[in-house]
Design an enzyme around this catalytic site. Structure first.
Site, mmCIF file in Angstrom:
data_model
loop_
_atom_site.group_PDB
_atom_site.id
_atom_site.type_symbol
_atom_site.label_atom_id
_atom_site.label_comp_id
_atom_site.label_asym_id
_atom_site.label_seq_id
_atom_site.Cartn_x
_atom_site.Cartn_y
_atom_site.Cartn_z
ATOM 1 C CB SER A 51 -0.886 0.020 1.247
ATOM 2 O OG SER A 51 -0.111 0.332 2.399
ATOM 3 C CG ASP A 52 1.252 5.899 -1.170
ATOM 4 O OD1 ASP A 52 2.173 6.082 -0.340
ATOM 5 O OD2 ASP A 52 1.088 6.624 -2.165
#
Length: 705
Positions: free
Chosen positions: A246-247
């Protein structure tokens, strides 16, 4: 054991569940944005964007993650640490030089490894769909092929140093306004032909160890939980074998693991935004209750381990201190090749031995050159020349600053023009600048705009009254040159009143020298626009950006109704004439294209000659476009090549098109389709200036997934 898949399976089988779950969560080091040291990070570990514990007993190193693609960043993490500050991604792309992109990646990989980092959060490659996007300067272009080509070479350069690189942000992270709460809506087939095609080609070529998901939703589902994007397309149709992270703060729930996400990163921000570190205890509970199967848990871990072993970060010994002088030369080459001469009415180059009076005005040119802000910001050797806080509201407000890198255009111009009388005016008052302009033979106005992560710009004007400044100076001196240091296109109400415009982007730590060399003619400009410059926002698909000005946290939806007609394709479809076209860029030399030969069959192959008919050495970038297919007129870049030529020299260029660039994606059958029949192609100097054209017959076929 040389097989990374087999070794990943063997090692994963020996892990405890505690070790498995620990590999799935990345935590931020203490820094300006997050000043609290996390107890999960052992003493002595250098602070950076992310830390994931290793498994020493099985030879699995800890993952130490650093931003980003313009150099090894240091947004307040490690006091006194610096790195080579490369030019913006758009500047790198403007060189249309894959070999230089690889060299840039090698710089980043070497400097990351020398600091103990083994995962670089680089490979930013979202298509530039909106000229207001605050992070466009980090990205590559509006075109899938150019984007994939440059991004892939940069990733390869990083991973050759035994440092894992990501590609990001998968997908449609094309605006910063309320990015955590944005829904990007697009036709799935058009998505495959544009943004996803860029990712597909880059992943094929470079095999990045990780893919980072976007903040936004795509067609109603968060990118980190998007089963269609991750499981069906990335891991299914494309067969991607690395891991999906994920960011930071972009994992809204543990169910993202079911949608294909393998690792939560920036867990502390998730705890702030979503009230839970979603791959921490919630994921463990889901596994204990049978909602997360053991098979899926093992797959998540094996994907991370596979990239560790495939890239070889487990075999990376201590790296020597990098050659910063050599790295500065790479930064200088990128700046030189990326600067685009947009217009020149006979004024440039200025004579280097001139005794002329030159007024240098504005843009903090006496201090340095501008750089973008956010997670990609790099502290150059010796530190910033200046940092001017701007501020704002929202999670990223503290990052919003005007960074100036210590490469003073004023100082460099004095080196290039030792006989000239050079006067500097700060440009803070147009009336005062006019006085300096009137005393000069030539006026050079530097204009800057601060752009970066977390904020979109509201329009295409220059801030701080700089448009009025340029108009006033041009009215006082007919020999006015404008140098733009921006991360996006700008509107130019003063264009007809100036003699030359130079787009320097954010040109990195050697940018002042590169700008001065081009103005003096020491370097022949060769940059080409990787994005279209519109006349105004009315020419773009969304004259008004949805959600712009909304309070932080307010949801919004962007309907990408233009589909795959991004950038120059949109202009071709609507018939609008841009201010400056994709691929445009002037030289101090002239080039001709001759003797086009085209063959068809399964794809298009074109061969032609490029001739330097000017009186000085220079580089040209011929571009091959598809201009019509059996379904009607269209415009797609099929290939390009950067060609360096001495005066009078000729080089034969051959370009073979990736068949997907000639095809349409048909989701109903899950395949690409090329229509049988005549296809028209053109060799062009830009998207709107065809020089040679031919028609070729292609066999219709269906292929791929």
């Amino acid at each position: 054991m040389n097989d990374p898949d087999a070794r990943a399976r063997e090692v994963e089988a020996q892990l405890t569940d505690d070790e498995r779950f620990a590999l799935l969560v990345g935590v931020m080091g203490a820094g300006e944005m997050w000043p609290v040291r996390d107890e999960r990070i052992p003493p002595g570990v250098p602070m950076s964007a992310g830390y994931v514990p290793g498994v020493p007993r099985l030879g699995v190193p800890a993952l130490l993650m650093s931003d980003a693609g313009l150099g090894v960043t240091n947004p307040g993490y490690r006091p006194g640490d610096t790195a080579t500050a490369l030019p913006a991604g758009l500047a790198l792309a403007a060189g249309f030089d894959p070999s230089l992109a690889r060299a840039a990646g090698e710089v980043i990989g070497r400097e990351a490894r020398s600091r103990g980092f083994n995962v670089q959060l680089a490979g930013a490659m979202n298509l530039a769909r909106d000229p207001r996007n605050g992070r466009n300067f980090e990205y590559v272009s509006e075109d899938p092929l150019l984007t994939a080509t440059i991004a892939a070479e940069s990733v390869e350069g990083i991973q050759q140093q035994r440092v894992i690189s990501t590609v990001k942000h998968y997908s449609l992270n094309c605006n910063e306004t309320n990015r955590h709460f944005l829904d990007a809506v697009i036709d799935p087939d058009a998505h495959r032909e544009s943004d996803l095609l860029a990712f597909e080609i880059a992943i094929e070529r470079a095999r990045p160890g990780a893919v980072m998901t976007a903040y936004n939703k795509v067609n109603g589902t968060y990118a980190a939980a998007n089963d269609v994007l991750i499981n069906r397309v990335l891991k299914g149709a494309w067969g991607y074998r690395g891991w999906v992270m994920s960011d930071w703060g972009a994992t809204p729930s543990w169910e993202c693991a079911l949608g294909g996400l393998d690792q939560e990163c920036g867990a502390q921000i998730d705890a702030l935004l979503w009230q839970s570190e979603t791959f921490g205890e919630p994921l463990r509970a889901a596994h204990a209750e049978g909602r997360l199967t053991g098979e899926r848990l093992s797959d998540m871990v094996r994907r991370i381990l596979r990239s560790v072993f495939a890239v070889g970060i487990d075999r990376a010994d201590a790296a020597p201190a990098p050659d910063l002088a050599a790295h500065n030369e790479i930064a200088l080459r990128i700046a030189r090749q990326g600067i685009v001469l947009l217009t020149n009415r006979g004024l440039l180059p200025l004579a280097p031995h001139s005794t002329a009076r030159i007024a240098v005005i504005g843009g903090h040119a006496h201090v340095g050159v501008a750089a973008g802000y956010g997670s990609s910001a790099v502290v150059p050797p010796g530190g910033y020349a200046a940092v001017i806080p701007i501020g704002g509201s929202g999670l990223e407000a503290g990052l919003r600053k005007l960074h100036l890198l210590p490469s003073s255009p004023l100082d460099e111009l004095r080196k290039q023009f030792p006989g000239a009388q050079i006067e500097f005016d700060p440009g803070i008052n147009p009336a005062e600048a006019v006085l300096a302009a009137r005393r000069a033979d030539v006026a050079i106005v530097f204009a800057v705009r601060a752009e970066g992560e977390g904020f979109d710009i509201p329009d295409l004007t220059l801030p701080w009254g700089q448009d009025a400044l340029i108009s006033a100076v041009a009215g006082a001196n007919p020999n006015t040159v404008v140098v733009l240091e921006t991360g996006n296109p700008v509107s130019m109400p003063w264009l007809d009143s100036v003699r030359a415009v130079v787009q320097a982007w954010y040109p990195g730590q050697a940018g002042g020298r590169a700008i001065a060399e081009i103005l003096a003619g020491h370097i022949n400009p060769s940059g080409r626009l990787p994005v279209t410059f519109p006349v105004d926002l009315g020419q773009t698909p969304r004259p008004e950006l949805p959600g712009l000005g909304a309070a932080w946290g307010e949801p919004s939806t962007i309907d990408y109704a233009e589909g795959s007609d991004v950038g120059y394709r949109w202009f071709a479809a609507t018939g609008a004439a841009p201010l400056f076209a994709f691929g445009h860029g002037l030289s101090y030399s002239d080039f001709e294209y001759r003797d086009l030969e085209v063959t068809g069959g399964d794809t298009v192959a074109a061969s032609f000659s490029v001739v330097n008919i000017g009186d000085r050495a220079g580089a040209d970038v011929p571009q091959l476009y598809l201009t019509a297919a059996p379904g009607g007129e269209c415009l797609r870049l099929l290939g390009f090549e950067r060609v360096e030529l001495e005066p009078g020299a000729t080089r034969r260029v051959t370009i073979e098109a990736d068949p997907r660039l000639l095809a349409r994606y048909d989701g109903s059958v899950g395949s690409w389709r090329i229509a049988a029949g005549d296809h028209r192609v053109a060799v062009s100097a830009s998207a709107v200036t065809p020089r040679l054209a031919a028609t070729v017959e292609l066999a219709g076929r269906t292929f791929g997934r």
